[in-house]
Every structure is written in C-alpha cells, then in structure tokens.
Design an enzyme around this catalytic site. Structure first.
Site, short mmCIF file in Angstrom:
data_model
loop_
_atom_site.label_atom_id
_atom_site.label_comp_id
_atom_site.label_asym_id
_atom_site.label_seq_id
_atom_site.Cartn_x
_atom_site.Cartn_y
_atom_site.Cartn_z
N CYS A 1 28.91 3.04 16.77
CA CYS A 1 28.44 3.03 18.15
C CYS A 1 27.90 1.64 18.49
O CYS A 1 28.02 0.71 17.70
CB CYS A 1 27.39 4.10 18.37
SG CYS A 1 25.84 3.83 17.53
N SER A 2 27.29 1.51 19.64
CA SER A 2 26.90 0.18 20.09
C SER A 2 25.78 -0.43 19.24
O SER A 2 25.84 -1.60 18.91
CB SER A 2 26.52 0.18 21.56
OG SER A 2 25.47 1.08 21.80
#
Length: 103
Positions: A7-8
């Site tokens: 994810c980010s």
C-alpha cells in the site's frame, strides 16, 4: 505461504492484515501476512510468495505484476469494496488462489 500487501505507506493495511491472519487461523492455514509500502516492494517480493496490491496504489499494479511474474511470484489487485469493508477472508482466498496458480 508468505503473503504481503503493498500500500502507500504500509500502515493502512495493518487492520486488513490482522483480519486476514484471523481468517487463516480459523481455516487452519499456515501463512505469514505482512504489509509494506510501495518503496519496499522489491525486498518484500524477494521474501514472499504472493503480493496483493491495495486499491490506493493500483497505478503500480501492472509494473508490480510484471516484476512478480519475472521472479515466479504471484501478484493480484485487491478489490476496492473488499478492501474498504476489510473482508479478510475474501482477500485471503484471493491470495491462496494466486499462490496455487504459481505452484
């Protein structure tokens, strides 16, 4: 089986990782599940069998999938609704199916 969610920042998926681990325990599956940021993709890929890409970084999916396939690993994109609703069992099933596809 070793699974990682990308994810980010590597933090937003921590609740999902826990739900997936709970689902694995309930199903008697032995697996390791962790979350990493997109900047940690390469080292995480080297240590894991399956990568699941979170919806917020889907712009990286094609690149990550290509790199995973080059290394004989599986990579999938997590469905936005499943992610938002934290459906750990559904996402775990996706990971297992991806893992089985590379065996």
């Amino acid at each position: 089986m070793k699974i990682f969610l990308c994810c980010s920042a590597g933090m937003s998926t921590s609740m999902l990782v826990k739900k997936m681990q709970d689902a694995a325990n309930n199903q008697g599956l032995e697996c390791s599940i962790n979350a990493y940021s997109i900047s940690e993709f390469e080292p995480a890929l080297a240590e894991n069998d399956v990568c699941l890409v979170a919806p917020q970084v889907k712009f990286q999916y094609e690149s990550f999938k290509s790199r995973a396939e080059q290394k004989g690993k599986a990579c999938g994109l997590i469905d936005m609704m499943d992610y938002g609703m934290m459906k750990g069992d559904v996402i775990l099933k996706q990971a297992v199916e991806l893992y089985n596809s590379i065996k």
